[in-house]
Write a protein that holds these residues in place. Structure first.
Motif, PDB file in Angstrom:
ATOM      1  N   UNK A   1     -29.253   5.818  25.337  1.00 20.37           N
ATOM      2  CA  UNK A   1     -29.233   6.856  24.031  1.00 20.37           C
ATOM      3  C   UNK A   1     -29.109   5.782  22.888  1.00 20.37           C
ATOM      4  N   UNK A   2     -30.199   5.661  22.581  1.00 21.08           N
ATOM      5  CA  UNK A   2     -30.136   4.918  21.060  1.00 21.08           C
ATOM      6  C   UNK A   2     -29.818   5.892  19.800  1.00 21.08           C
ATOM      7  N   UNK A   3     -30.667   7.145  19.946  1.00 19.57           N
ATOM      8  CA  UNK A   3     -31.214   8.310  19.027  1.00 19.57           C
ATOM      9  C   UNK A   3     -31.726   9.449  19.004  1.00 19.57           C
ATOM     10  N   UNK A   4     -32.231  10.140  18.600  1.00 16.94           N
ATOM     11  CA  UNK A   4     -32.907  11.404  19.225  1.00 16.94           C
ATOM     12  C   UNK A   4     -34.042  10.807  18.970  1.00 16.94           C
ATOM     13  N   UNK A   5     -34.489   9.907  18.385  1.00 15.70           N
ATOM     14  CA  UNK A   5     -35.896   9.442  19.042  1.00 15.70           C
ATOM     15  C   UNK A   5     -36.261   7.420  19.685  1.00 15.70           C
ATOM     16  N   UNK A   6     -35.386   7.483  19.823  1.00 11.55           N
ATOM     17  CA  UNK A   6     -35.759   5.758  20.322  1.00 11.55           C
ATOM     18  C   UNK A   6     -34.553   5.618  22.051  1.00 11.55           C
ATOM     19  N   UNK A   7     -34.957   5.593  22.843  1.00 13.09           N
ATOM     20  CA  UNK A   7     -34.591   4.729  24.044  1.00 13.09           C
ATOM     21  C   UNK A   7     -34.124   3.514  24.153  1.00 13.09           C
ATOM     22  N   UNK A   8     -32.150   3.705  25.127  1.00  9.41           N
ATOM     23  CA  UNK A   8     -32.557   2.676  25.107  1.00  9.41           C
ATOM     24  C   UNK A   8     -33.239   1.810  26.712  1.00  9.41           C
ATOM     25  N   UNK A   9     -32.312   0.938  27.174  1.00  9.52           N
ATOM     26  CA  UNK A   9     -32.696   0.087  28.505  1.00  9.52           C
ATOM     27  C   UNK A   9     -32.295   1.033  29.637  1.00  9.52           C
ATOM     28  N   UNK A  10     -32.707   1.331  29.885  1.00 11.95           N
ATOM     29  CA  UNK A  10     -33.011   2.082  31.686  1.00 11.95           C
ATOM     30  C   UNK A  10     -32.078   1.727  32.288  1.00 11.95           C
ATOM     31  N   UNK A  11     -31.523   2.585  32.864  1.00 10.79           N
ATOM     32  CA  UNK A  11     -30.275   2.703  33.182  1.00 10.79           C
ATOM     33  C   UNK A  11     -30.000   2.780  35.226  1.00 10.79           C
ATOM     34  N   UNK A  12     -31.126   3.397  35.174  1.00 14.77           N
ATOM     35  CA  UNK A  12     -31.938   3.687  36.669  1.00 14.77           C
ATOM     36  C   UNK A  12     -33.189   4.988  36.913  1.00 14.77           C
ATOM     37  N   UNK A  13     -33.459   4.137  37.997  1.00 15.86           N
ATOM     38  CA  UNK A  13     -34.500   5.156  38.475  1.00 15.86           C
ATOM     39  C   UNK A  13     -34.719   5.713  39.693  1.00 15.86           C
ATOM     40  N   UNK A  14     -34.919   6.867  40.272  1.00 15.07           N
ATOM     41  CA  UNK A  14     -35.016   8.042  41.102  1.00 15.07           C
ATOM     42  C   UNK A  14     -36.498   8.450  41.661  1.00 15.07           C
ATOM     43  N   UNK A  15     -36.863   8.865  42.657  1.00 19.07           N
ATOM     44  CA  UNK A  15     -38.028   8.187  43.243  1.00 19.07           C
ATOM     45  C   UNK A  15     -38.251   9.118  44.673  1.00 19.07           C
ATOM     46  N   UNK A  16     -39.270  10.473  44.813  1.00 23.93           N
ATOM     47  CA  UNK A  16     -38.871  11.298  45.481  1.00 23.93           C
ATOM     48  C   UNK A  16     -40.453  11.486  45.917  1.00 23.93           C
ATOM     49  N   UNK A  37     -18.361   8.894  30.164  1.00 28.22           N
ATOM     50  CA  UNK A  37     -18.501  10.211  29.809  1.00 28.22           C
ATOM     51  C   UNK A  37     -18.154   9.737  28.627  1.00 28.22           C
ATOM     52  N   UNK A  38     -18.722  11.240  27.844  1.00 32.32           N
ATOM     53  CA  UNK A  38     -18.892  10.729  26.182  1.00 32.32           C
ATOM     54  C   UNK A  38     -20.300  10.760  25.909  1.00 32.32           C
ATOM     55  N   UNK A  39     -20.584   9.708  26.622  1.00 39.17           N
ATOM     56  CA  UNK A  39     -22.260   9.277  26.018  1.00 39.17           C
ATOM     57  C   UNK A  39     -23.507  10.468  26.538  1.00 39.17           C
ATOM     58  N   UNK A  40     -24.383  10.070  25.683  1.00 42.59           N
ATOM     59  CA  UNK A  40     -25.527  10.729  25.844  1.00 42.59           C
ATOM     60  C   UNK A  40     -27.011  10.190  26.694  1.00 42.59           C
ATOM     61  N   UNK A  41     -27.561  10.674  27.246  1.00 39.25           N
ATOM     62  CA  UNK A  41     -28.774   9.296  28.137  1.00 39.25           C
ATOM     63  C   UNK A  41     -29.816  10.723  27.971  1.00 39.25           C
ATOM     64  N   UNK A  42     -31.240   9.764  27.842  1.00 45.37           N
ATOM     65  CA  UNK A  42     -32.364   9.478  27.984  1.00 45.37           C
ATOM     66  C   UNK A  42     -32.601  10.417  29.418  1.00 45.37           C
ATOM     67  N   UNK A  89     -47.700  13.904  32.944  1.00 43.43           N
ATOM     68  CA  UNK A  89     -46.860  14.967  32.596  1.00 43.43           C
ATOM     69  C   UNK A  89     -45.424  14.821  32.521  1.00 43.43           C
ATOM     70  N   UNK A  90     -45.382  13.843  32.341  1.00 47.85           N
ATOM     71  CA  UNK A  90     -43.949  13.167  31.768  1.00 47.85           C
ATOM     72  C   UNK A  90     -43.155  14.587  31.516  1.00 47.85           C
ATOM     73  N   UNK A  91     -42.111  14.803  30.783  1.00 49.74           N
ATOM     74  CA  UNK A  91     -40.848  15.322  29.549  1.00 49.74           C
ATOM     75  C   UNK A  91     -39.538  14.707  29.441  1.00 49.74           C
ATOM     76  N   UNK A  92     -39.542  15.093  28.663  1.00 51.48           N
ATOM     77  CA  UNK A  92     -38.271  13.944  27.981  1.00 51.48           C
ATOM     78  C   UNK A  92     -37.194  14.975  27.794  1.00 51.48           C
ATOM     79  N   UNK A  93     -35.735  14.724  28.022  1.00 48.76           N
ATOM     80  CA  UNK A  93     -34.670  15.017  27.454  1.00 48.76           C
ATOM     81  C   UNK A  93     -33.517  14.173  27.473  1.00 48.76           C
ATOM     82  N   UNK A  94     -32.813  14.885  25.882  1.00 48.91           N
ATOM     83  CA  UNK A  94     -31.395  14.004  26.145  1.00 48.91           C
ATOM     84  C   UNK A  94     -30.352  14.888  26.237  1.00 48.91           C
TER      85      UNK A  94
END
Length: 111
Positions: free
Chosen positions: A47-62, A82-87, A101-106
């Motif tokens: 999480x960088x800020x309310x409109x900006x995403x930073x680096x990919x941490x990981x992904x999962x696929x099913x 702990x204590x951090x926000x992520x996108x 059909x993507x959706x985002x949340x922080x």
């Protein structure tokens, strides 16, 4: 504060879901519709800020739609500080169309 967050893809009959449980940093991605030609893919980004995403941490696929989600946990090496926000992002993937059909949340990892 322990919390569970969740969201689904933006299609009319949501075919993908991502959940985040702060206890144990558990992220799960599930394909909710068998036979539709799509799988579900979820991403966790810095999480960088309310409109900006930073680096990919990981992904999962099913791709199975069998009721058993793909899961990542802190105990498996997927610790979210702990204590951090992520996108978080959930999308459908397949049918040669790329991500749809993507959706985002922080969400905050507060324990």
């Amino acid at each position: 504060m322990l919390a569970t967050y969740g969201m689904e893809t933006d299609d009319g009959n949501p075919g993908g879901r991502i959940e985040f449980r702060t206890l144990g940093d558990v992220v799960s991605v599930s394909d909710q519709q068998a036979g539709d030609g799509f799988g579900a893919i979820g991403y966790v980004y810095e999480y960088v800020n309310s409109t900006t995403r930073g680096d990919l941490v990981y992904s999962l696929r099913d791709d199975r739609a069998d009721g058993v989600p793909a899961v990542a946990r802190a105990s498996d090496g997927h610790n979210l500080t702990e204590g951090r926000t992520y996108w978080f992002r959930i999308c459908l993937i397949g049918n040669g169309q790329g991500l749809e059909y993507c959706d985002w949340a922080a969400w905050s990892n507060q324990e």
